[in-house]
Design an enzyme around this catalytic site. Structure first.
Site, PDB file in Angstrom:
ATOM      1  NE  ARG A 110      44.468 -66.621  30.196  1.00  0.00           N
ATOM      2  CZ  ARG A 110      44.061 -66.950  29.982  1.00  0.00           C
ATOM      3  NH1 ARG A 110      43.479 -68.518  29.947  1.00  0.00           N
ATOM      4  NH2 ARG A 110      42.303 -66.792  30.180  1.00  0.00           N
ATOM      5  CG  ASN A 148      43.867 -70.018  24.951  1.00  0.00           C
ATOM      6  OD1 ASN A 148      43.124 -70.949  24.505  1.00  0.00           O
ATOM      7  ND2 ASN A 148      44.221 -69.461  25.956  1.00  0.00           N
ATOM      8  CD  GLU A 149      40.063 -67.178  24.873  1.00  0.00           C
ATOM      9  OE1 GLU A 149      41.018 -65.918  25.574  1.00  0.00           O
ATOM     10  OE2 GLU A 149      38.753 -67.219  24.932  1.00  0.00           O
ATOM     11  CD  GLU A 309      38.694 -71.473  25.680  1.00  0.00           C
ATOM     12  OE1 GLU A 309      38.002 -70.266  26.649  1.00  0.00           O
ATOM     13  OE2 GLU A 309      39.377 -71.136  25.367  1.00  0.00           O
ATOM     14  CE  LYS A 358      40.697 -71.423  44.096  1.00  0.00           C
ATOM     15  NZ  LYS A 358      41.420 -70.359  43.707  1.00  0.00           N
ATOM     16  CG  HIS A 360      35.887 -70.592  34.284  1.00  0.00           C
ATOM     17  ND1 HIS A 360      34.731 -71.384  33.740  1.00  0.00           N
ATOM     18  CD2 HIS A 360      35.391 -69.184  33.305  1.00  0.00           C
ATOM     19  CE1 HIS A 360      34.614 -71.219  32.258  1.00  0.00           C
ATOM     20  NE2 HIS A 360      34.934 -69.300  32.838  1.00  0.00           N
TER      21      HIS A 360
HETATM   22  C1  GAL Z   1      38.765 -68.085  27.706  1.00  0.00           C
HETATM   23  C2  GAL Z   1      40.418 -68.798  27.503  1.00  0.00           C
HETATM   24  C3  GAL Z   1      40.165 -69.987  28.585  1.00  0.00           C
HETATM   25  C4  GAL Z   1      39.682 -69.523  30.126  1.00  0.00           C
HETATM   26  C5  GAL Z   1      38.111 -69.514  29.546  1.00  0.00           C
HETATM   27  C6  GAL Z   1      37.404 -68.172  31.152  1.00  0.00           C
HETATM   28  O1  GAL Z   1      39.305 -66.658  27.775  1.00  0.00           O
HETATM   29  O2  GAL Z   1      40.080 -69.226  26.382  1.00  0.00           O
HETATM   30  O3  GAL Z   1      41.303 -70.689  28.963  1.00  0.00           O
HETATM   31  O4  GAL Z   1      40.256 -68.404  30.881  1.00  0.00           O
HETATM   32  O5  GAL Z   1      38.974 -68.045  28.762  1.00  0.00           O
HETATM   33  O6  GAL Z   1      36.677 -67.785  30.892  1.00  0.00           O
END
Ligand code: GAL
Length: 687
Positions: A110, A148-149, A309, A358, A360
């Site tokens: 991604r 995203n990021e 997040e 999975k 996380h």
């Molecule tokens: C962020 C990302 C999320 C997810 C998360 C896991 O950096 O935006 O989609 O991957 O990390 O820590």
């Protein structure tokens, strides 16, 4: 406040569960139980939103948004460009990034699209505009979440394809006008690196050019500009049929994109916070890094930001991933609010069953529904936030101090070959910031473009590059009464990394004349006495002498430069300047800043000497008193956060009386904080 609330929720990926209606129903029921009032949808949903080129499938999303709306849950709606569907990479391979060695990425992962590619831009704008048309005026949709990021892929984050190379050359033409100008700015005669045609210019590459630091700097600026224009293109697409504000989620200070520049096109700043809690027994270094990032997000617009997040429990991408110890989830959530966040959001609501993430952490695990410690701790946050909403609404932190953290300076100082090759700019700035944090003195984190007029103290560690106008800004700041701290190896080069000749641009203000820089090996480390105690002078020891009128507070003790200044102070206009000629350690920085805070009467908001691991912040809103418009005095309201990052109870001795904002309890003399505890007190600030 966006959406009118402190937001609590996070990334929700129902597209992974569309064939399990019972799960989707359970999600909404458990969201209510956990006090979730907002979720982020669609971050990586492109393959479901547009299963075939130009064929949109938005029905499932509409149903989910409506179901959430009926349950009183708001939605942050993402554009899907963070991950591309396979039909796209198959049909248009040019959307995949090219590495610096000229090889094109293969499909997968991604965050890896070419931000210059016209096809990528066209396809993204089309799906974004369709989303805008369909959902841009839905009642419970409150914010656009762009991509995203940005740039956070698995390589250097930049694309080196032909489209990018020619856009880079155009960008350089615009900037320099002629190759003569460019060659001069880049010191092109060195090693015969003068360009005679624009086409000779290529992006930096290991198997090509890596020695022209001005090229590296301009390339980094260009990459930032491309990300900005991609992001701004997405923002105008989603705003076609919608008046909602837009954000994009930042990461922990990320070198490849100048976040201050990107901020200009955003309505709201948001970021993803994944601190390494429990990396060691001492949580302070981790807390300081998180505080630094939160404060920087707030400083970009001097407005509250959103914590977009965070992990409700473990993450899955560090070598070891400790679970959050009891209490840390509440504390780290409160820490975000304490520094200016108007939300606590997670990645993610429910763990997926397969693929990369999975394991996380999520609010809901694969097993046990709501009967987990993580769910209970998340729900506790969900119960606490509504009580703080009224208090925090319209408030933000307004510190008297600022610490300089500038992306261009970061790029420059770490790209050069100089006194040391292991310069860690963020690490060094964070050491200085830590001295503020430990004493509960809040600081904004600003770059060289910031307006300094509201600050009493500005610290600029390792400020190697002086952008055009920066020297004059500091001169005015100090002349008008500001206190300025800077260090060795500052004011060395301009924006294209050409060294200043003659003298340091602020030599008369600093009152220090730089001569040589020693990067001593271990056996040659130096010492100095400051405020009655001996401290180390290590890694970077600048050999300087002072101009008349500069006070020498410490001198080197050893080697041939024994007796020469290490710490100096000088008055200039109404203000003062401190210069640190050598790198020392944390105990020195604590003492040094403590003396400065004392000398100018800067106190933390509790007026207390804080035990190790405890810090305080304050968010306020001051309303002008209509009866006294001239003086601007009026009512201030807000909250103070007292946080304990130690896993044991502590007492904070503080004079005066304080009221707990959440339960009305009054304290005098001392405040007890539980292990990983945070108390919110009523602010008493007057304007
Ligand atoms: C962020 C990302 C999320 C997810 C998360 C896991 O950096 O935006 O989609 O991957 O990390 O820590």
């Amino acid at each position: 406040m966006v959406g009118g609330h402190l937001l609590h929720g996070g990334d929700y990926n129902p597209e992974q569960w569309l064939d399990c209606p019972e799960i989707l129903e359970e999600d909404i029921r458990l969201m209510k139980e956990a006090g979730v009032n907002c979720v982020t949808l669609g971050v990586f949903s492109w393959s479901v939103l547009e299963p075939e080129e130009g064929v949109y499938n938005f029905g499932w999303l509409e149903e989910i948004i409506d179901n959430l709306g009926h349950a009183g849950i708001q939605v942050i709606l993402a554009t899907p460009s963070g991950a591309m569907p396979h039909w796209m990479t198959q049909k248009y391979p040019e959307v995949m990034q090219m590495r610096q060695d000229g090889s094109r990425n293969l499909p997968g992962k991604r965050h890896n699209f070419c931000y210059t590619s016209p096809v990528m831009r066209k396809k993204t704008a089309a799906v974004d505009e369709a989303l805008s048309r369909k959902f841009g005026r839905k009642e419970n949709v409150i914010l656009w979440h762009i991509s995203n990021e940005l740039g956070g892929n698995f390589s250097d984050g930049a694309c080196h394809c032909e489209a990018c190379q020619s856009a880079f050359r155009e960008w350089l033409k615009e900037k320099y006008g002629t190759l003569d100008n460019l060659n001069r700015a880049w010191w092109g005669r060195f090693w015969s690196h003068e360009y005679t045609e624009w086409e000779q210019i290529h992006s930096p590459a290991d198997r090509g050019e890596t020695t022209v630091t001005a090229l590296e700097l301009d390339w980094r600026r260009f990459v930032t500009e491309q990300f900005c224009s991609f992001c701004e293109m997405e923002i105008s697409a989603v705003k076609k049929h919608s008046d909602l504000p837009a954000t994009t989620n930042y990461m922990d200070i990320f070198k490849n994109i100048n976040y201050n520049r990107l901020a200009r096109g955003l309505d709201i700043i948001s970021w993803d916070n994944y601190p390494f809690w429990h990396r060691e027994k001492d949580e302070v270094p981790t807390a300081v890094r998180a505080a630094f990032n939160h404060s920087m997000m707030r400083s970009m617009k001097k407005q509250p930001f959103l914590l977009m997040e965070s992990a409700p429990s473990v993450i899955n991408w560090r070598e070891n991933n400790p679970v959050k110890r009891p209490g840390m989830h509440m504390l780290s959530s409160m820490q975000a609010l304490a520094h200016g966040s108007d939300s606590v959001q997670y990645f993610q609501w429910r763990k997926g069953r397969g693929s990369y993430e999975k394991f996380h952490g999520a609010v809901l695990d694969h097993k046990n529904g709501s009967n987990t410690r993580v769910f209970r701790e998340v729900s506790e946050v969900g119960r606490r936030l509504p009580g703080l909403e009224h208090l925090l609404d319209g408030t933000v932190n307004r510190p008297d101090a600022a610490v300089l953290f500038d992306w261009e300076n970061w790029w420059a100082v770490e790209d050069i070959t100089g006194p040391r090759l292991d310069l860690d700019y963020p690490g060094y700035v964070m050491d200085h910031y830590r001295a503020f944090w430990e004493q509960g003195i809040e600081a904004d984190i600003v770059d060289m473009d910031a307006d300094l007029s509201g600050y009493r103290l500005v610290s600029a560690p390792l400020n190697y590059m002086y952008k055009t106008g920066w020297a004059e800004k500091i001169r005015t700041f100090v002349r008008d009464g500001g206190i300025f701290v800077t260090t060795f190896f500052s004011g060395m080069a301009d924006e294209t990394d050409l060294c200043f000749t003659g003298s340091h641009p602020l030599e008369d203000v600093l009152g220090v004349v730089q001569e040589e820089i020693d990067a001593p090996s271990k056996d040659f480390e130096n010492r100095f006495i400051y405020s009655g105690k001996e401290y180390p002078a290590v890694r970077m020891c600048e050999i300087v002498h002072v101009k008349e009128g500069t006070e020498v507070l410490s001198v080197y003790e050893r080697d041939f430069y024994a007796g020469l200044p290490v710490v100096t102070r000088r008055s200039y206009g109404e203000g003062q300047v401190y210069y640190l000629a050598a790198e020392s350690d944390l105990s020195f920085l604590r003492r040094f800043y403590e003396n400065i805070f004392d000398s100018c009467g800067m106190k933390n908001v509790l007026g207390a000497k804080l035990p190790y691991g405890v810090t305080v912040t304050e968010r306020t809103a001051c309303l002008p008193d209509p009866a006294d418009a001239d003086t601007g005095t009026g009512d201030c309201r807000g909250a103070m956060f007292v946080m304990n990052f130690k896993n044991e109870p502590v007492f904070v001795e503080c004079a005066g009386e304080w009221t707990d904002a959440e339960n009305g309890e009054a304290f005098s003399g001392k405040i007890r904080l539980e292990a990983f505890g945070c108390k919110v007190l009523l602010s008493r600030k007057t304007k």
